[in-house]
Design an enzyme around this catalytic site. Sequence first.
Site, PDB file in Angstrom:
ATOM      1  N   ASP A 198       0.571  -1.236  -0.028  1.00  0.00           N
ATOM      2  CA  ASP A 198       0.008   0.051  -0.007  1.00  0.00           C
ATOM      3  C   ASP A 198       0.808   1.159  -0.048  1.00  0.00           C
ATOM      4  O   ASP A 198       1.901   1.116   0.529  1.00  0.00           O
ATOM      5  CB  ASP A 198      -0.938   0.137   1.200  1.00  0.00           C
ATOM      6  CG  ASP A 198      -0.148  -0.096   2.484  1.00  0.00           C
ATOM      7  OD1 ASP A 198       0.919  -0.767   2.647  1.00  0.00           O
ATOM      8  OD2 ASP A 198      -0.425   0.511   3.394  1.00  0.00           O
ATOM      9  N   GLU A 199       0.195   2.177  -0.316  1.00  0.00           N
ATOM     10  CA  GLU A 199       0.635   3.631  -0.171  1.00  0.00           C
ATOM     11  C   GLU A 199       2.201   3.850  -0.588  1.00  0.00           C
ATOM     12  O   GLU A 199       2.875   4.354   0.165  1.00  0.00           O
ATOM     13  CB  GLU A 199       0.428   4.083   1.266  1.00  0.00           C
ATOM     14  CG  GLU A 199      -1.213   4.187   1.500  1.00  0.00           C
ATOM     15  CD  GLU A 199      -1.147   4.596   2.838  1.00  0.00           C
ATOM     16  OE1 GLU A 199      -2.181   5.578   3.142  1.00  0.00           O
ATOM     17  OE2 GLU A 199      -0.472   4.149   4.043  1.00  0.00           O
ATOM     18  N   CYS A 200       2.848   3.389  -1.852  1.00  0.00           N
ATOM     19  CA  CYS A 200       4.050   3.662  -2.253  1.00  0.00           C
ATOM     20  C   CYS A 200       4.101   4.884  -2.970  1.00  0.00           C
ATOM     21  O   CYS A 200       4.042   4.557  -4.335  1.00  0.00           O
ATOM     22  CB  CYS A 200       4.519   2.352  -2.822  1.00  0.00           C
ATOM     23  SG  CYS A 200       6.123   2.420  -3.419  1.00  0.00           S
TER      24      CYS A 200
END
Length: 777
Positions: free
Chosen positions: A335-337
């Site tokens: 997630d959220e890279c």
Amino acid sequence: MKRLTLGVGILCCLLAIVACSQKTRQMETPEYDKGINIIPLPKELTETGESFTLDSKTKIIVAAEELKPIAEFLAGKLQASADLSPEILIGDEPTSNSIYIGVDPMLTLKEEGYTLQSGKKGVIIKGKSAHGAFYGMQSLLQLLPSEVESPKEVALAWEIPGVDIQDEPRFGYRGFMLDVCRHFLSVDEVKKHIDIMAMFKINRFHWHLTEDQAWRIEIKKYPRLTEVGSTRTEGDGTEYAGFYTQDEVREVVRYAAERFITVIPEIELPGHALAALAAYPQLACYPRDFKPRIIWGVEQDVYCAGKDSVFSFIQDVIDEVAPLFPGEYFHIGGDECPKDRWKTCPLCQKRIRENGLKDEHELQSYFIRRAEEMLQKHGKKLIGWDEILEGGLAPSATVMSWRGEEGGVAAANMNHDVIMTPMSGGLYINFYHGDPTVEPVSIGGSSSLQTVYEYNPLPKELPADKHHYVLGAQVNLWAEYLYTADLYDYHAYPHMLALAEATWSPLDKKNYEDFCRRLENASVRMDMHGINYHIPQPEQPNGSSGFVAFTDSVKLTFTTSRPIKMVYTLDESEPTPESAAYTAPLEFTESGILKIRSVMAGGKMSPVRTIRVEKQAYSPAMDVPGAKPGLTTRTAHGNFYDVPDLAQATSWRVGSITSFGEMVKEQLVNSLDEVQRSAVEATGYVLIPEDGVYEFSTDNSEFWIDNVKLIDNVGEVKKYSRKNSSRALQKGYHPIKTIWVGAVQGGWPTYWSSRNILIRRAGEEKFAPITAEMLFR
Ligand code: ACM
Ligand code: ZN
């Protein structure tokens, strides 16, 4: 000396006699122990009216050696709470006055299913598997008085109502995710959660072990991951540290397995990896002196996707972690890279070109696929957050849908397994459970018990022939604002129980009102485990306040986020369960102090809310000849943490602003190093349009009006003001002052707080910012 010893001896005897008489005097069945209270509600349950009472001759008979641990688990409970020591025998048949535990693979139930019959002669539990038998035993414990969970002896009739149960779960995946990175729990604290999971038939423990803020699992090949990555220096200068050795991890996995709970490790990649980069900076696109992140949010520095050494590192980590966890799943985050670094990194760009990838999103997919291959060598299946859909899903991935249900629906439509854990379904249980102005500070959002309870893991948009791809659902406990183990409890419970019923019980049998009734019983069980669960507090509609000014009279109305009794006092004493019950709005015509709290059926009470109600005359306005728009500011630079430190400020630079929004110009994304730290004080006048009582709200450190400090947020995380306060004001100019201090407090940078002062007139529903037109100097 001798006389003293004798005296103590007599006292001991007296105490023993009192204890003895208490033991023989059985407690009357409390209200919360009446009826059937099993959570999650079984699929089929019929009451037969023929109860069974345990006594000193009751035996536990197990059909096979492998079921003995289940009998021992039950016997351990009965020994501690009921002072019974049931003999455990191996046998084929139930006898009279026995609890029989067997397995029948021919039962037409799912693997975790079981049947339970209780009657005059005893109890017969049959699991489809040992796992099912364990759940039958858990249901039996829930048929007994809640005090069976007590670690100390309780004098009670240990009666089991007559029932006939056929039970199995609606979904096979019923999960709880625990973030031990933003904060940390000891092995014993983790085990406490595992105990509660087991009671309520939660069977997957997703352990979030690495983050920007910390790396929490020992990796022998890379010792700096925990030497450097597990400790951070917080905004107030204190150190926060903790990690698990591999032996401790094995111990948790073993403890969970004994309770039929599978532990799923999460090692985050390619983002949320700053703690690893702090240990091994060369794993970043642009190595520098990284530190584990001390503010919440998403770090822009991530693993470099262009360096082969990064993939060797990940392979090595997986090679050490995978064998610690015998379950089939391994969570790789995903997630959220942020793609900021990859966009400019020559090695990442080379990787994109050489592999014919379209962009950085496909590079993310490339990264995940390589992790998938590494896991396959260990026979593990990959789970990732729904961002792993970006740039193409890895062929065998299971998707954990968190940003909503869309990712889950898309993945199931592509014939991939899915676990539902959407924020929108209330499944982020670290969100607010009630009014933010009375609840402990949280990351935001809302997770009401009822929303979790009513969550259906099968979205309407998903065609019926894809339903089987939805394995189940999970509640997530992210720990940014869980500063203590008590706060972990507070957010986890009773919400985890609501998820248990949402994933286990038949949809058409679910009933929130009845769940709340059974919760009274379950809460007493949790008391026996020392769980600090959430008890809804009395809340004032549209935002609570601990200080209410009025001029003539005021009525205070209270509600709670689920139906629960409220009790109050007006004489400054602490309310008890016997205090006056709140039934209608309370009218005040004089100043007073109201103390109000909620009380559970078992007598446990919420924290007390103290509300000062004050009769005021309108505070007079001032004449301000030559008033011009705006506010005067003074700014001091320095590493101040909050208002008390400003005494050390030696030089203040004076300036002016037209609105509160201009108080601070610095922007902060990743770290305090990005800004020259400062504190700002703004002073001037607010022009009040009409005589009235006005309520104010701010996340600044202080707000003053008419030289009275109305809001003091020092010591608070400056987010979702919990200090709203009011004052009766005459129409016209009133002097104001507010102070903002640039710091990271409890992981929250005040740079991210709005500097606004919000205002509303008494009775108005919504606050609005004080506008530039109302400000003068
Ligand atoms: C997540 O909440 N970032 C999965
Ligand atoms: Zn790179």
